[in-house]
Design an enzyme around this catalytic site. Structure first.
Site, PDB file in Angstrom:
ATOM      1  N   GLN A  46      17.114  70.945  46.641  1.00 37.68           N
ATOM      2  CA  GLN A  46      17.890  69.705  47.304  1.00 37.68           C
ATOM      3  C   GLN A  46      19.497  69.587  47.478  1.00 37.68           C
ATOM      4  O   GLN A  46      20.427  68.676  47.821  1.00 37.68           O
ATOM      5  CB  GLN A  46      18.538  68.719  45.739  1.00 37.68           C
ATOM      6  CG  GLN A  46      16.626  68.528  45.045  1.00 37.68           C
ATOM      7  CD  GLN A  46      16.267  69.604  44.122  1.00 37.68           C
ATOM      8  OE1 GLN A  46      16.397  70.891  44.545  1.00 37.68           O
ATOM      9  NE2 GLN A  46      15.760  69.355  42.469  1.00 37.68           N
ATOM     10  N   LYS A  73      15.705  53.915  39.835  1.00 37.37           N
ATOM     11  CA  LYS A  73      15.029  53.855  41.097  1.00 37.37           C
ATOM     12  C   LYS A  73      14.880  54.871  41.398  1.00 37.37           C
ATOM     13  O   LYS A  73      13.798  55.031  40.320  1.00 37.37           O
ATOM     14  CB  LYS A  73      16.748  54.540  41.686  1.00 37.37           C
ATOM     15  CG  LYS A  73      16.976  55.463  42.269  1.00 37.37           C
ATOM     16  CD  LYS A  73      17.902  55.893  42.919  1.00 37.37           C
ATOM     17  CE  LYS A  73      18.607  57.629  42.589  1.00 37.37           C
ATOM     18  NZ  LYS A  73      17.558  58.980  42.580  1.00 37.37           N
ATOM     19  N   LYS A  97      20.809  61.996  42.130  1.00 40.95           N
ATOM     20  CA  LYS A  97      19.986  62.127  41.386  1.00 40.95           C
ATOM     21  C   LYS A  97      18.928  62.277  41.689  1.00 40.95           C
ATOM     22  O   LYS A  97      19.229  61.827  43.470  1.00 40.95           O
ATOM     23  CB  LYS A  97      19.175  60.506  40.338  1.00 40.95           C
ATOM     24  CG  LYS A  97      21.175  60.756  38.896  1.00 40.95           C
ATOM     25  CD  LYS A  97      19.888  61.832  38.125  1.00 40.95           C
ATOM     26  CE  LYS A  97      20.670  61.824  37.078  1.00 40.95           C
ATOM     27  NZ  LYS A  97      22.526  61.835  36.798  1.00 40.95           N
ATOM     28  N   ASP A  98      17.608  62.969  41.882  1.00 41.19           N
ATOM     29  CA  ASP A  98      16.954  63.213  42.830  1.00 41.19           C
ATOM     30  C   ASP A  98      16.119  61.581  43.771  1.00 41.19           C
ATOM     31  O   ASP A  98      16.864  60.630  43.408  1.00 41.19           O
ATOM     32  CB  ASP A  98      15.643  64.121  42.334  1.00 41.19           C
ATOM     33  CG  ASP A  98      16.070  65.339  41.534  1.00 41.19           C
ATOM     34  OD1 ASP A  98      16.386  65.493  40.269  1.00 41.19           O
ATOM     35  OD2 ASP A  98      15.154  66.238  42.040  1.00 41.19           O
ATOM     36  N   LYS A  99      15.321  62.111  44.716  1.00 44.96           N
ATOM     37  CA  LYS A  99      15.181  61.482  45.464  1.00 44.96           C
ATOM     38  C   LYS A  99      13.994  60.852  45.516  1.00 44.96           C
ATOM     39  O   LYS A  99      12.893  59.491  45.069  1.00 44.96           O
ATOM     40  CB  LYS A  99      15.567  61.396  47.249  1.00 44.96           C
ATOM     41  CG  LYS A  99      14.300  60.015  47.837  1.00 44.96           C
ATOM     42  CD  LYS A  99      14.753  60.230  49.046  1.00 44.96           C
ATOM     43  CE  LYS A  99      13.777  59.329  49.768  1.00 44.96           C
ATOM     44  NZ  LYS A  99      13.699  59.888  51.849  1.00 44.96           N
TER      45      LYS A  99
END
Length: 716
Positions: A424, A292, A321-323
């Site tokens: 985060q 993604k 997971k990170d954006k």
């Protein structure tokens, strides 16, 4: 060591003393690539990672305990039973085929004199009279709240069919009573649901409604008296939905200028016979690798669930997971075949998601079932700390930067970095960070937690418009209409708030509408904030060596405390004064507890600090359980330091492209293993900005931005 105690930021405590350098990260999503490392140590975007989820799981090395123990016992997971049953005995009895039908058709079964005997029947009638007298006195403000504890024993009934007769007969004659079975003994007391309903409608309507519920005639309906007060009808709708939502559905309708509420019994679908192939598909799990870009994990899941016609909870994953990155991670979806998932891949690609390595597995994924993550990062516009921008470089700047980078990388390889939770974890750029929501949940102030959750940002996009509308009007229905479809958490909460109201009970239902992993995220965020502050305090007051009273993992040869089983986890050892003097342990072996109800705190000044810190937030006596939300936080132990593995780097000028000069560290993964020293003899202009590429692995729950901050000595 440098320290910044601003609570709104991750504290800044550095382990190494190198100078570092400045630069910018995440200029483009391709500058931050995260690839999950599966339980076998393979990168999930490589074909070697096709391991099935059904193999025996191994424990994650970092902070796995909360995920393993975070759920409350299965008893707490049960929904509230409908008023007719109130206990497991009668629920089984009343559904017992022909006998249950016979009970309905034979009036003699409702004769209390026959079922209970005349003496007990008379005692029951006298109990009812007394109960109503007490209720009237309470309503007049004369009596005390004692009727909730009033109960009458009807006797012991060993036969379950006989118990079913008693339950039905009592409920038929006295709908305002509830029957409770304890082993074979049956007691009666006032039904709180009836009492609450009778405050909203007449007693006659309440009795008729409960008889309608108890009859359980499929497809039947019951209509309350006309009511032109919309707010009152809303209150009735909320009550019936909250208490009987699984059994009935309600709807307002108008007839000849009058509006009334109709209650319809939900029809229970009869199980149909299915072909073997259908049964197999329902039990099927499909594993895949999700790539993604610029999407949150939960946002991506919401898109896929809507397209596939399944629930977001049907997707399982090993970690979030990170954006703002390109990320690769393993996922498993339930009730979807690989072929069906493959048919949707083109649609998903339009949303910034690519699926690969689709294959069938036997089980879902577990949160934390991974070894860690591999990072490929690009830091742009490098410059020494003394220079404000890239246009003031001198002829020796590239050479100086090469030396700074090499020194920084070698230091972090050897000494590691403080294992802070990254920003985060708390929600970067949010008006109200997740740890504040978690604090309200731990205080069991669920209404405040909801309002904090919906605190908007200072932007005027649809998501924040919907949040503002809800906070200003409490109108969950209109807020839901504004909320973007991609905001899964917000929409789930708003649906529940629309159905159950925004009071304490409605807010509890709203939180319960979220999957357990989403609910527990917020209390964990608060505990992570406390952990970060504890580390900063520990380093500032006790220094950079293992001290007496610190906690470390117990070594294999150490004697365990009396009564501790060999297999019990975790095995924690308290550093003694002698061990401190002899330097038995290093700072890299020290662990700090995440607050919870099973952890042991350090037996030195840091332990006192934990107590005072929690007390300052009103959690001095907190049990770290939120019963209303089925949350339990046992806590865990997190290493104070973390160490990157397979760390490699490349330094090049921005105009050189892939063929530019470079300085490269060593990589065990084998992507790049040459080491150059050509930056000092640049053929390009000396003012060209430099770019640093870093590749390394981190264990689960460690943050690449925190590692990068230690390398650069620069707070992003």
């Amino acid at each position: 060591m440098k320290e910044d105690c601003d609570i709104a930021k991750v504290p800044v405590c550095f382990i190494s003393n190198h100078e570092g350098f400045r630069g910018s990260i995440k200029n483009f999503t391709r500058d931050f690539v995260v690839t999950e490392i599966d339980i076998k140590g393979h990168l999930v975007n490589k074909t070697t990672s096709l391991s099935t989820a059904s193999e025996s799981p191994e424990e994650a090395s970092h902070c796995a305990l909360p995920e393993k123990n975070s759920e409350v016992g299965k008893v707490c997971q049960q929904d509230r039973p409908i008023p007719l049953t109130k206990d497991t005995d009668i629920s089984a009895d009343c559904k017992n085929g022909d006998d249950a039908g016979h009970l309905h058709s034979s009036p003699v079964n409702f004769d209390l004199n026959v079922i209970l005997g005349q003496l007990v029947s008379e005692e029951l009638e006298q109990f009812v009279v007394t109960l109503k007298d007490v209720s009237r006195l309470i309503e007049d403000g004369v009596g005390k709240q004692a009727n909730k504890d009033m109960n009458l024993c009807l006797g012991s009934f060993p036969d379950k069919h006989q118990r079913a007769n008693v339950h039905r007969a009592v409920r038929h004659h006295f709908p305002f009573l509830m029957t409770v079975t304890s082993q074979s003994e049956i007691r009666v007391k006032e039904d709180p649901d009836y009492k609450e309903l009778s405050r909203l409608v007449t007693e006659e309507e309440a009795e008729d409604f409960f008889r309608f519920i108890d009859a359980k005639v499929p497809g039947s309906s019951y209509t309350l008296r006309p009511d032109d007060d919309k707010e009152h009808r809303t209150a009735v709708h909320h009550f019936l939905s909250r208490r009987f939502g699984k059994l009935v559905e309600t709807k307002s309708f108008s007839d000849r200028g009058k509006t009334a509420i109709s209650v319809r019994l939900r029809e229970r679908a009869r199980p149909r016979k299915r072909a073997a192939g259908e049964c197999q598909e329902e039990e099927e799990y499909t594993a895949f690798t999700l790539c993604k870009e610029n999407l949150e994990t939960l946002e991506a899941i919401s898109y896929m669930a809507a397209a596939l016609g399944v629930l977001p909870s049907d997707f399982t994953y090993a970690g979030i997971k990170d954006k703002r990155a390109i990320t690769y991670q393993s996922m498993v979806v339930k009730k979807v075949s690989p072929q069906r998932l493959k048919e949707k891949t083109a649609e998903f690609e339009k949303r910034g998601m690519r699926l690969s390595q689709l294959h069938s597995v036997r089980e879902p994924l577990r949160l934390g079932r991974l070894q860690g993550n591999h990072f490929d990062l690009v830091v742009r516009d490098l410059r020494p700390h003394g220079l404000s921008n890239t246009h003031h470089t001198g002829p020796d700047t590239p050479t100086a930067l090469a030396a700074l980078v090499q020194q920084a990388v070698e230091n972090v390889k050897a000494r590691g970095f403080v294992n802070y939770y990254g920003p985060q974890r708390f929600g970067t750029g949010q008006s109200v960070q997740s740890d504040r929501v978690g604090l309200s949940l731990l205080k069991e102030d669920l209404v405040s937690a909801v309002r904090l959750f919906f605190t908007p940002e200072e932007v005027d996009d649809p998501q924040n418009q919907a949040k503002r509308l809800f906070l200003q009007t409490d109108n969950a229905k209109e807020s839901l209409a504004l909320m973007p479809m991609s905001k899964a958490r917000e929409r789930l909460m708003l649906r529940a708030l629309h159905r159950y109201g925004s009071g304490p009970d409605g807010c509890a239902r709203a939180w319960l509408s979220l999957p357990h992993g989403m609910r527990v995220f917020y209390p964990h965020a608060y505990c992570s904030r406390v952990w970060n502050e504890a580390v900063a305090h520990r380093l500032a007051t006790l220094g950079h060596s293992a001290r007496q009273g610190d906690l470390v993992w117990a070594q294999g040869g150490q004697e365990l405390p009396e009564g501790t089983e060999e297999s019990s986890l975790p095995r924690i050892h308290v550093v003694t004064g002698e061990e401190e003097r002899e330097g038995v342990y290093t700072l890299g072996q020290v662990v700090l507890p995440m607050p919870g109800n099973t952890v042991r705190y350090p037996e030195n000044a840091l332990g006192t600090w934990y107590q005072e810190r929690l007390a300052r937030d009103g959690l001095g006596k907190c049990r770290f359980r939120v019963g209303a939300l089925k949350l339990n936080l046992p806590g865990c132990y997190r290493p104070l330091l973390a160490f990157p593995r397979n760390l490699a780097y490349r330094l090049q000028d921005v105009t050189s492209g892939e063929g530019g000069e470079e300085v490269t560290g060593e990589s065990e993964r084998g992507e790049t293993e040459s080491v150059g020293r050509s930056v000092g003899s640049q053929t390009k202009q000396d003012s060209d900005p430099l770019t640093l590429t870093l590749n390394f692995d981190l264990e689960t729950s460690c943050y690449a931005t925190v590692c990068l901050r230690e390398i650069m000595k620069f707070d992003f």
